[in-house]
Design a protein around this motif. Structure first.
Motif, short mmCIF file in Angstrom:
data_model
loop_
_atom_site.label_atom_id
_atom_site.label_comp_id
_atom_site.label_asym_id
_atom_site.label_seq_id
_atom_site.Cartn_x
_atom_site.Cartn_y
_atom_site.Cartn_z
N THR A 1 77.81 20.15 15.97
CA THR A 1 79.08 19.58 15.51
C THR A 1 80.16 20.64 15.50
N VAL A 2 81.42 20.18 15.45
CA VAL A 2 82.56 21.10 15.35
C VAL A 2 82.46 21.93 14.07
N ALA A 3 81.99 21.31 13.00
CA ALA A 3 81.87 22.01 11.71
C ALA A 3 80.93 23.21 11.83
N THR A 4 79.83 23.04 12.60
CA THR A 4 78.88 24.16 12.78
C THR A 4 79.54 25.30 13.54
N VAL A 5 80.30 24.94 14.58
CA VAL A 5 81.02 25.97 15.35
C VAL A 5 82.03 26.68 14.47
N ASP A 6 82.79 25.89 13.69
CA ASP A 6 83.79 26.52 12.80
C ASP A 6 83.14 27.43 11.78
N ARG A 7 82.00 26.98 11.24
CA ARG A 7 81.31 27.81 10.25
C ARG A 7 80.83 29.12 10.88
N THR A 8 80.31 29.04 12.10
CA THR A 8 79.85 30.26 12.79
C THR A 8 81.00 31.22 13.05
N ILE A 9 82.13 30.66 13.49
CA ILE A 9 83.30 31.50 13.76
C ILE A 9 83.79 32.15 12.47
N ALA A 10 83.79 31.39 11.38
CA ALA A 10 84.22 31.95 10.09
C ALA A 10 83.30 33.09 9.64
#
Length: 589
Positions: free
Chosen positions: A61-70
């Motif tokens: 999900t986009v949320a997983t990608v955002d969390r990884t980037i953060a």
């Protein structure tokens, strides 16, 4: 004959480095800890990226990608903060270490026997003081901290790579043979090459210094082309030394590049094969490849900075070598019984097998004024230096109060005997600082003025706008040769030793002024033992006894009147000098 100062061996360099580390344990461990934490923060990225690849492969999900980037941004921020403070601590430690190194070097340099300094020449010591200190400063401030960071990063990165799977070790091992072979080949040759390179700089400095200082003599003798040829030969030697170290680098660094590339390519190929076999996941292959790729930068810095450290190590070996010069005196703890100065059967040579003093006997009574005269090259100055404790005799003895001059610590010796020559140095600072440095106590302005008055220098010092606070020396007011000589004599008056050896100490001053100055000094130094080496024979006329030095021996010894009546060498010298002064209108006395 010029002799190079010694160079410390690898064992001494390592021992000194360990001692420095033991002197700063808190800062050292704090720096290492911060660097380790910074490296660990940086190692999170490959693992996170590998997990993200696996997540994308399986659908995410986009949320997983955002969390990884953060998380990546957070770890990068933590790494930046830790790296900032780690470098600050490392460079602060480097400055403290460099300060200690410089203090030790200055202390060791000032403790060098004068004879060793003269035989080594100014070029070697000058290069160590300037180029070697600068090079070591660069290594301590930058190279050593960066190398430490690289080593810590490389170790932790390799451990992180192994945490992905044991199989990562296999491609990494492919880079070890060329790395080890290249390092062994380079390290076996680098230190000798850089020491030779630094020695060539010393030789160039020596030739340039001699040519500059003796420019008028070189011009008068018409030997400029010979000095140019000597400098050309020195430059050729330096070129050969630098070409040798350059060849080492051109062979070493390309071989290192091979050791970097092999593991990365092998990890990708071997990991890809394992992935096709279903033994590892795509995320593990990605993380492993990224970790191995990350190894390139720290390993490259380790190898590259190792070259800088070799240069710094060679410089450190040369600086530590100054401390290995054997002392020319051994303090026995014996205390002189009185101030009587005696030389017994003294022999001395600058070059082994060629004595310049041959069995000299001389006894100087307390408070007696002795003049030493004779032709140039007869050994007067050499004898004066032995009587001042500058050199130990090759054979025989020179004692004060029954104790050998070289058996006294320098501080004690200078309270008994001091030497002033026609070569003087004006330190950068005020007139007062230049004179007061000779005092064993904190000198008052009144004492400094009194010492200046004793050498007829108070009038021109009072004419300065700032008086005693006038800046002189480098960056300040330039003093004439005669004024510098008077400053040196004022130091001597303030130092207040019992016995003085004056080696043509007024030679740069006008004869009439020198005559007045010597009379002023005689009044101030009344009751002290004075040995005056001079070519102006009014010093001999005023002395209690006169020693005529010829061919390294004392050929005549007695009062002025006795020697004139004897009709020997001194009588002929006196008649020639006195008649010449009459014709030129100088005081003949």
């Amino acid at each position: 004959m010029k002799q190079s100062l010694p160079v410390a061996g690898s064992r001494e360099v390592r021992a000194y480095a360990l001692q420095i580390a033991r002197n700063h344990p808190r800062m050292l461990w704090l720096a290492l800890g911060l660097h380790a934490l910074a490296a660990l923060a940086g190692l999170a990225a490959p693992r996170l990226i590998g997990q993200l690849v696996e997540a994308v492969e399986k659908g995410t999900t986009v949320a997983t990608v955002d969390r990884t980037i953060a998380l990546l941004a957070g770890f990068l921020l933590v790494q930046a903060i830790l790296t900032r403070y780690a470098r600050f601590i490392s460079q602060s430690l480097g400055e403290e270490v460099l300060a200690e190194l410089r203090e030790d070097f200055v202390e060791n340099t000032l403790a060098l026997p004068v004879g060793v300094v003269e035989s080594a020449g100014s070029g070697d010591l000058l290069t160590r003081t300037s180029r070697d200190v600068d090079q070591l400063g660069w290594s301590v401030r930058w190279a050593l901290p960066e190398w430490t960071i690289a080593v810590i990063t490389a170790i932790l990165t390799f451990v992180a790579a192994l945490s992905v799977g044991w199989w990562v070790a296999l491609p990494c091992l492919l880079g070890v043979p060329p790395l080890v072979i290249g390092l062994r080949w380079y390290l076996a040759r680098a230190k000798e090459g850089y020491l030779r390179e630094n020695a060539s700089y010393s030789q160039i400095s020596e030739t340039l210094t001699e040519s500059t200082e003796g420019a008028r003599t070189i011009e008068a003798l018409g030997i400029g082309h010979e000095r140019v040829a000597a400098l050309d030969a020195d430059c050729a030697g330096s070129y050969a030394a630098e070409r040798y170290t350059l060849r080492l680098r051109t062979v070493f660094f390309p071989s290192m590049e091979l050791s970097y590339l092999l593991p990365t390519v092998a990890t990708l190929l071997f990991g890809g094969w394992l992935y096709t076999q279903g033994s590892v996941s795509l995320g593990e292959v990605t993380a492993a490849t990224l970790y191995v790729q990350m190894l390139i930068d720290p390993v490259d810095r380790i190898v590259s900075i190792l070259d800088e450290l070799q240069v710094g190590g060679a410089s450190l070996a040369r600086l530590l070598g100054v401390a290995q010069v054997p002392d020319d005196r051994v303090a026995t703890g014996a205390q002189p019984l009185g101030e009587k100065l005696d030389a017994r059967d003294v022999h001395f040579s600058y070059v082994e097998g060629r004595d310049v003093l041959h069995g000299i006997d001389l006894s100087v009574g307390v408070g007696e004024r002795i003049a030493m005269v004779g032709p140039s090259g007869a050994g007067k100055s050499t004898l004066g230096r032995l009587l001042a404790g500058i050199h130990p005799p090759r054979a025989g003895s020179v004692t004060v109060g029954g104790v050998g001059l070289t058996e006294l610590p320098l501080d004690d010796l200078r309270g008994h005997v001091a030497l002033v020559t026609q070569e003087h140095h004006v330190f950068a600072g005020t007139v007062r600082e230049n004179i007061a440095l000779a005092a064993a106590h904190v000198a008052t302005d009144e004492e400094v003025w009194a010492s200046l008055a004793a050498v007829d220098a108070d009038s021109w010092v009072r004419a300065f706008p700032e008086g005693l606070q006038e800046k002189v020396g480098s960056g300040g007011r330039a003093l004439s040769a005669a004024q510098a000589q008077q400053v040196a004599l004022a130091r001597l008056v303030l130092a207040d030793p019992h016995t003085l050896v004056l080696d043509e100490a007024t030679s740069l001053i006008d004869p009439r002024a020198a005559r007045h100055l010597e009379r002023s000094l005689a009044a101030v130094l009344h009751g002290r033992t004075v040995i005056a080496i001079a070519h102006r024979l009014f010093s001999a006329h005023d002395a209690d006894r006169v020693a005529v030095v010829e061919d390294g021996t004392i050929s005549e010894f007695g009062s002025h009147d006795e020697l004139v009546a004897a009709g020997g060498s001194y009588a002929a010298l006196w008649e020639s000098w006195n008649g010449g002064n009459d014709r030129h209108g100088a005081p003949s006395d």
